[in-house]
Every structure is written in structure tokens, then in C-alpha cells.
Design a protein around this motif. Structure first.
Motif, PDB file in Angstrom:
ATOM      1  N   UNK A 103       3.774  -4.930  -8.547  1.00 12.28           N
ATOM      2  CA  UNK A 103       4.034  -3.389  -7.900  1.00 12.28           C
ATOM      3  C   UNK A 103       2.716  -2.835  -7.665  1.00 12.28           C
ATOM      4  N   UNK A 104       2.455  -2.476  -6.398  1.00  6.91           N
ATOM      5  CA  UNK A 104       1.343  -1.714  -6.242  1.00  6.91           C
ATOM      6  C   UNK A 104       2.198  -0.147  -6.090  1.00  6.91           C
ATOM      7  N   UNK A 105       0.485   0.676  -6.675  1.00  5.07           N
ATOM      8  CA  UNK A 105       0.867   2.212  -6.193  1.00  5.07           C
ATOM      9  C   UNK A 105       0.442   3.047  -5.210  1.00  5.07           C
ATOM     10  N   UNK A 106       1.414   3.622  -4.446  1.00  3.78           N
ATOM     11  CA  UNK A 106       1.045   4.104  -3.633  1.00  3.78           C
ATOM     12  C   UNK A 106      -0.643   5.016  -3.625  1.00  3.78           C
ATOM     13  N   UNK A 107      -1.037   5.282  -2.474  1.00  2.00           N
ATOM     14  CA  UNK A 107      -3.111   5.537  -2.007  1.00  2.00           C
ATOM     15  C   UNK A 107      -2.530   6.477  -1.232  1.00  2.00           C
ATOM     16  N   UNK A 108      -3.392   8.048  -1.672  1.00  2.00           N
ATOM     17  CA  UNK A 108      -4.054   8.927  -0.330  1.00  2.00           C
ATOM     18  C   UNK A 108      -2.054   9.604  -0.365  1.00  2.00           C
ATOM     19  N   UNK A 109      -1.225   9.782  -1.122  1.00  2.00           N
ATOM     20  CA  UNK A 109       0.004  10.546  -0.691  1.00  2.00           C
ATOM     21  C   UNK A 109      -0.085  11.838  -0.662  1.00  2.00           C
ATOM     22  N   UNK A 110       0.460  12.376   0.106  1.00  2.00           N
ATOM     23  CA  UNK A 110       0.649  14.116  -0.339  1.00  2.00           C
ATOM     24  C   UNK A 110       1.758  13.967  -0.522  1.00  2.00           C
ATOM     25  N   UNK A 111       2.676  13.409  -0.841  1.00  2.00           N
ATOM     26  CA  UNK A 111       3.892  13.875  -2.030  1.00  2.00           C
ATOM     27  C   UNK A 111       3.820  13.830  -2.727  1.00  2.00           C
ATOM     28  N   UNK A 112       4.835  14.824  -3.625  1.00  2.00           N
ATOM     29  CA  UNK A 112       4.970  15.870  -5.220  1.00  2.00           C
ATOM     30  C   UNK A 112       5.144  14.222  -5.839  1.00  2.00           C
ATOM     31  N   UNK A 113       5.143  13.027  -5.356  1.00  2.00           N
ATOM     32  CA  UNK A 113       5.303  11.803  -6.784  1.00  2.00           C
ATOM     33  C   UNK A 113       4.072  10.423  -6.593  1.00  2.00           C
ATOM     34  N   UNK A 114       4.569   9.759  -6.442  1.00  2.00           N
ATOM     35  CA  UNK A 114       3.826   8.542  -6.250  1.00  2.00           C
ATOM     36  C   UNK A 114       5.072   7.316  -5.910  1.00  2.00           C
ATOM     37  N   UNK A 115       4.590   6.699  -4.539  1.00  2.00           N
ATOM     38  CA  UNK A 115       5.572   5.781  -4.546  1.00  2.00           C
ATOM     39  C   UNK A 115       4.959   4.499  -5.283  1.00  2.00           C
ATOM     40  N   UNK A 116       6.004   3.270  -5.856  1.00  2.00           N
ATOM     41  CA  UNK A 116       5.877   2.242  -5.485  1.00  2.00           C
ATOM     42  C   UNK A 116       5.881   0.996  -5.292  1.00  2.00           C
ATOM     43  N   UNK A 117       5.637  -0.119  -4.818  1.00  2.00           N
ATOM     44  CA  UNK A 117       6.494  -0.979  -3.801  1.00  2.00           C
ATOM     45  C   UNK A 117       6.035  -3.084  -5.060  1.00  2.00           C
ATOM     46  N   UNK A 118       6.742  -3.443  -4.232  1.00  2.00           N
ATOM     47  CA  UNK A 118       7.142  -4.571  -5.366  1.00  2.00           C
ATOM     48  C   UNK A 118       6.235  -5.703  -4.060  1.00  2.00           C
ATOM     49  N   UNK A 119       6.053  -7.177  -4.694  1.00  2.00           N
ATOM     50  CA  UNK A 119       4.949  -7.872  -3.700  1.00  2.00           C
ATOM     51  C   UNK A 119       6.169  -9.000  -4.408  1.00  2.00           C
ATOM     52  N   UNK A 120       6.721 -10.192  -3.619  1.00  2.00           N
ATOM     53  CA  UNK A 120       7.617 -11.389  -3.814  1.00  2.00           C
ATOM     54  C   UNK A 120       6.794 -12.352  -3.204  1.00  2.00           C
ATOM     55  N   UNK A 121       6.371 -13.356  -3.814  1.00  2.00           N
ATOM     56  CA  UNK A 121       6.355 -14.812  -2.964  1.00  2.00           C
ATOM     57  C   UNK A 121       7.018 -15.772  -2.856  1.00  2.00           C
ATOM     58  N   UNK A 122       6.793 -16.588  -1.611  1.00  2.00           N
ATOM     59  CA  UNK A 122       8.121 -18.272  -1.568  1.00  2.00           C
ATOM     60  C   UNK A 122       7.142 -18.910  -2.491  1.00  2.00           C
ATOM     61  N   UNK A 123       7.435 -20.033  -3.482  1.00  2.00           N
ATOM     62  CA  UNK A 123       7.032 -21.068  -4.258  1.00  2.00           C
ATOM     63  C   UNK A 123       5.192 -21.412  -3.700  1.00  2.00           C
ATOM     64  N   UNK A 124       5.993 -21.665  -2.071  1.00  2.00           N
ATOM     65  CA  UNK A 124       3.998 -22.754  -1.529  1.00  2.00           C
ATOM     66  C   UNK A 124       3.387 -20.874  -1.775  1.00  2.00           C
ATOM     67  N   UNK A 125       3.858 -19.741  -1.485  1.00  2.00           N
ATOM     68  CA  UNK A 125       2.720 -18.896  -1.331  1.00  2.00           C
ATOM     69  C   UNK A 125       2.491 -18.561   0.323  1.00  2.00           C
ATOM     70  N   UNK A 126       3.092 -19.147   1.252  1.00  2.00           N
ATOM     71  CA  UNK A 126       3.210 -18.599   2.861  1.00  2.00           C
ATOM     72  C   UNK A 126       3.737 -17.736   3.003  1.00  2.00           C
ATOM     73  N   UNK A 127       4.019 -17.288   2.450  1.00  2.00           N
ATOM     74  CA  UNK A 127       5.146 -15.697   2.972  1.00  2.00           C
ATOM     75  C   UNK A 127       5.575 -14.459   1.755  1.00  2.00           C
TER      76      UNK A 127
END
Length: 136
Positions: free
Chosen positions: A58-82
Motif C-alpha cells: 500500500x502506498x500513500x499519496x504525496x503532495x496532495x492538496x486534498x484534506x485527506x491522504x489517499x492510498x493505492x495498492x499494488x499487486x503482482x502476478x506470480x512471475x512478477x512480470x506484471x
């Protein structure tokens, strides 16, 4: 007697109307069957519904002008190619990034309007959109 019938009809009518306007829990399934109100969204890589807030990366948003900090998630396939990145404010629910050569760099394809790049950063990752860091 007429008043009783009239009042009974009004009561039953309002009861039926109230039942129709009450939303059904879990009734907000998307085209993939994911229930948004339960925090589920569709993952293209896993071909299944997932909760992004329960993912390991999970990654946090940087340099946000919003009143809250949004998050994003990252997932990989098994071979880490995507890598699949879930950008909360994008038109698409997620963006698929492809690994570039042997380096640990994943980039969006030409079909995506903006250029997204995922790279290792400290003990996690960072996401750049058009060469500007937006999540880390």
C-alpha cells in the motif's frame, strides 16, 4: 368505518413505499460481481474481487492538496512480470504495468493516456505519473 379503511390504506401504502426505497445490503455488485460497499474491486491480474486495503503493498499519496491522504495498492502476478496499480481517482479501476527488461521497473503501455512507472523505493515502491512521483 371509512376513516379506519382510509387510515389503514395510507399506512399500508407508506409501508410498501418504505420497503421499496430501502437499499439492499450487497445490492451494489458491479459487472464482475464485486460488492463495492464491502470494499471489493475487481483485479484484472487475479481475475477476482479483492479488497485493496488488505493488500501487502500500500502506498500513500504525496503532495496532495486534498484534506485527506489517499492510498493505492499494488499487486503482482506470480512471475512478477506484471503489476496492477489501483489508482483511486482514475477513470479505470486499475492500471496494468509491464516489467521492462531485467530491471525492476514496470511501465504502462501506449494504450494508457498518462505514463505510469512503478519502481522500487527504499523498502517499498513508488509510482510516477508523467515523471512526477504521486505515490510512495
Amino acid at each position: 368505518m371509512k376513516k379506519i379503511i382510509l387510515l389503514s390504506t395510507m399506512f399500508l401504502g407508506s409501508f410498501v413505499f418504505a420497503q421499496k426505497s430501502t437499499p439492499v445490503l450487497g445490492g451494489d455488485r458491479d459487472v464482475h460481481g464485486c460488492i463495492g460497499s464491502a470494499g471489493y474491486t475487481y483485479s484484472q491480474l487475479r481475475n477476482n474481487c479483492i479488497q485493496t486495503f488488505n493488500q501487502k503493498i500500500k502506498l500513500k499519496e504525496v503532495n496532495s492538496d486534498k484534506s485527506y491522504t489517499s492510498m493505492t495498492a499494488v499487486i503482482f502476478n506470480k512471475s512478477m512480470t506484471k503489476a496492477e496499480v489501483f489508482i483511486p481517482d482514475g477513470a479505470a479501476k486499475s492500471i496494468i504495468l509491464d516489467k521492462q527488461g531485467k530491471a525492476k521497473i514496470w511501465k504502462s503501455g501506449a494504450h494508457v493516456k498518462d505514463s505510469y512507472v512503478l519502481t522500487p523505493y527504499k523498502k517499498s515502491y513508488q509510482i510516477k505519473k508523467n515523471d512526477e512521483v504521486i505515490y510512495q
